[in-house]
Write a protein that holds these residues in place. Structure first.
Motif, PDB file in Angstrom:
ATOM      1  N   UNK A 195       0.803  -1.214   0.000  1.00  0.00           N
ATOM      2  CA  UNK A 195       0.000   0.000   0.000  1.00  0.00           C
ATOM      3  C   UNK A 195       0.842   1.273   0.000  1.00  0.00           C
ATOM      4  N   UNK A 196       2.049   1.187   0.558  1.00  0.00           N
ATOM      5  CA  UNK A 196       2.893   2.374   0.624  1.00  0.00           C
ATOM      6  C   UNK A 196       3.886   2.266   1.749  1.00  0.00           C
ATOM      7  N   UNK A 197       4.145   3.397   2.405  1.00  0.00           N
ATOM      8  CA  UNK A 197       5.175   3.465   3.441  1.00  0.00           C
ATOM      9  C   UNK A 197       4.610   4.036   4.744  1.00  0.00           C
ATOM     10  N   UNK A 198       5.306   3.732   5.814  1.00  0.00           N
ATOM     11  CA  UNK A 198       4.959   4.251   7.136  1.00  0.00           C
ATOM     12  C   UNK A 198       6.235   4.654   7.845  1.00  0.00           C
ATOM     13  N   UNK A 199       6.164   5.672   8.699  1.00  0.00           N
ATOM     14  CA  UNK A 199       7.326   6.073   9.491  1.00  0.00           C
ATOM     15  C   UNK A 199       6.890   6.880  10.699  1.00  0.00           C
ATOM     16  N   UNK A 200       7.807   6.958  11.645  1.00  0.00           N
ATOM     17  CA  UNK A 200       7.647   7.772  12.854  1.00  0.00           C
ATOM     18  C   UNK A 200       8.769   8.799  12.868  1.00  0.00           C
ATOM     19  N   UNK A 201       8.435  10.042  13.119  1.00  0.00           N
ATOM     20  CA  UNK A 201       9.464  11.085  13.197  1.00  0.00           C
ATOM     21  C   UNK A 201      10.354  10.840  14.406  1.00  0.00           C
ATOM     22  N   UNK A 202      11.671  10.955  14.244  1.00  0.00           N
ATOM     23  CA  UNK A 202      12.577  10.753  15.384  1.00  0.00           C
ATOM     24  C   UNK A 202      12.338  11.781  16.474  1.00  0.00           C
ATOM     25  N   UNK A 203      12.534  11.374  17.708  1.00  0.00           N
ATOM     26  CA  UNK A 203      12.434  12.310  18.816  1.00  0.00           C
ATOM     27  C   UNK A 203      13.569  13.318  18.738  1.00  0.00           C
TER      28      UNK A 203
ATOM     29  N   UNK B 158       1.827   6.783   5.601  1.00  0.00           N
ATOM     30  CA  UNK B 158       1.332   6.811   6.975  1.00  0.00           C
ATOM     31  C   UNK B 158       2.370   7.511   7.844  1.00  0.00           C
ATOM     32  N   UNK B 159       2.029   8.711   8.283  1.00  0.00           N
ATOM     33  CA  UNK B 159       2.975   9.527   9.058  1.00  0.00           C
ATOM     34  C   UNK B 159       2.192  10.517   9.891  1.00  0.00           C
ATOM     35  N   UNK B 160       2.760  10.878  11.023  1.00  0.00           N
ATOM     36  CA  UNK B 160       2.107  11.869  11.861  1.00  0.00           C
ATOM     37  C   UNK B 160       1.270  11.248  12.956  1.00  0.00           C
ATOM     38  N   UNK B 161       1.431  11.814  14.157  1.00  0.00           N
ATOM     39  CA  UNK B 161       0.672  11.369  15.317  1.00  0.00           C
ATOM     40  C   UNK B 161       0.087  12.607  15.999  1.00  0.00           C
ATOM     41  N   UNK B 162      -0.307  12.458  17.239  1.00  0.00           N
ATOM     42  CA  UNK B 162      -1.015  13.545  17.917  1.00  0.00           C
ATOM     43  C   UNK B 162      -0.241  14.859  17.881  1.00  0.00           C
ATOM     44  N   UNK B 163       1.083  14.798  18.050  1.00  0.00           N
ATOM     45  CA  UNK B 163       1.851  16.019  18.180  1.00  0.00           C
ATOM     46  C   UNK B 163       2.384  16.607  16.892  1.00  0.00           C
ATOM     47  N   UNK B 164       2.349  15.844  15.801  1.00  0.00           N
ATOM     48  CA  UNK B 164       2.992  16.332  14.576  1.00  0.00           C
ATOM     49  C   UNK B 164       2.181  16.059  13.322  1.00  0.00           C
ATOM     50  N   UNK B 165       0.887  15.868  13.471  1.00  0.00           N
ATOM     51  CA  UNK B 165       0.091  15.510  12.290  1.00  0.00           C
ATOM     52  C   UNK B 165       0.071  16.622  11.244  1.00  0.00           C
ATOM     53  N   UNK B 166       0.147  17.887  11.681  1.00  0.00           N
ATOM     54  CA  UNK B 166       0.124  18.984  10.720  1.00  0.00           C
ATOM     55  C   UNK B 166       1.321  18.927   9.774  1.00  0.00           C
ATOM     56  N   UNK B 167       2.509  18.668  10.320  1.00  0.00           N
ATOM     57  CA  UNK B 167       3.699  18.562   9.473  1.00  0.00           C
ATOM     58  C   UNK B 167       3.588  17.364   8.546  1.00  0.00           C
ATOM     59  N   UNK B 168       3.023  16.275   9.045  1.00  0.00           N
ATOM     60  CA  UNK B 168       2.865  15.097   8.208  1.00  0.00           C
ATOM     61  C   UNK B 168       1.940  15.379   7.024  1.00  0.00           C
ATOM     62  N   UNK B 169       0.841  16.069   7.293  1.00  0.00           N
ATOM     63  CA  UNK B 169      -0.091  16.427   6.215  1.00  0.00           C
ATOM     64  C   UNK B 169       0.599  17.339   5.208  1.00  0.00           C
ATOM     65  N   UNK B 170       1.382  18.268   5.719  1.00  0.00           N
ATOM     66  CA  UNK B 170       2.104  19.187   4.834  1.00  0.00           C
ATOM     67  C   UNK B 170       3.001  18.435   3.849  1.00  0.00           C
ATOM     68  N   UNK B 171       3.585  17.321   4.318  1.00  0.00           N
ATOM     69  CA  UNK B 171       4.509  16.567   3.480  1.00  0.00           C
ATOM     70  C   UNK B 171       3.856  15.350   2.822  1.00  0.00           C
TER      71      UNK B 171
END
Length: 233
Positions: free
Chosen positions: A164-172, A201-214
């Motif tokens: 389906x694609x890719x998933x990641x978590x932004x590093x702390x 699939x990217x972005x969680x509670x604290x960074x979803x806006x940046x994920x949507x942007x990218x």
């Protein structure tokens, strides 16, 4: 409506508005972004309340908890995403209940997932998890970006699996925008091989806006919808 259901409705509305605002600022259609609500540590009753509020995509991190919750909610029309670290000896068990496995980071997992798909007589959707951490980082999960092409090809060749694609978590400790920009590059490479693999699939509670942007197509949100996780579990 119970007090808990009302709380979830209010929180869910806030998150949906955050997604809509982020899409507007990025010049995107909000319908392009799917909200996956992560219910790890929260009870079946919360899943049911969320379903009443229109949530259809549910994420889980832990196999045993998810397996039991999935069985208890079998009457609900839900899509279950496994987003936690996956052990090769548990891959078949996870594939037996999950509709989507987002955390495929090595080829060793594919045999068990394929077996589960065969036993269920259905296609299992998977995402390749990409590490955005520097090499050697503690607790690092995901495939190195350089290893993604080979893993993508292995998924495409695996019986019963659909990439389906890719998933990641932004590093702390890192600007999530920079991390998600790197993920966008990897996602574009994957789409050049398989144009149908459009999920990011990217972005969680604290960074979803940046994920949507990218370019995120799926955001995985837990605490912003459900509140702080219980201390037990």
């Amino acid at each position: 409506m119970s007090a808990r259901a009302a709380e979830l409705a209010e929180r869910l509305d806030v998150v949906r508005r955050r997604i809509a605002t982020a899409c507007d600022e990025a010049g995107r259609d909000p319908d392009e972004v799917t909200l996956v609500v992560v219910t790890k540590f929260f009870p079946e009753s919360d899943v049911r309340a969320l379903a009443e509020l229109g949530v259809r995509q549910v994420g889980e991190n832990r196999h045993q908890e998810a397996e039991a919750k999935h069985a208890a909610c079998a009457d609900l029309d839900l899509v279950w995403h496994f987003i936690g670290g996956l052990q090769s000896n548990k891959s078949a068990a996870v594939g037996a209940w999950a509709d989507v496995v987002q955390s495929v980071d090595r080829a060793k997992l594919l045999r068990g997932l394929s077996r589960a798909a065969h036993e269920r007589d259905r296609v299992l959707d998977v995402c390749v998890q990409v590490s955005l951490d520097p090499p050697g980082a503690a607790g690092r999960a995901g495939a190195d970006p350089g290893d993604v092409p080979a893993l993508v090809e292995a998924v495409r060749q695996a019986e019963g699996l659909r990439l389906r694609g890719v998933m990641a978590v932004a590093p702390r400790g890192e600007d999530p925008g920079r991390a998600f920009a790197r993920l966008a590059e990897v996602a574009a490479q994957v789409r050049s091989v398989d144009p149908a693999a459009t999920w990011v699939s990217a972005g969680m509670s604290g960074d979803l806006e940046e994920a949507v942007r990218w370019g995120a197509t799926h955001v995985r949100v837990g605490s912003a919808v459900l509140g702080n996780r219980p201390t037990t579990g």
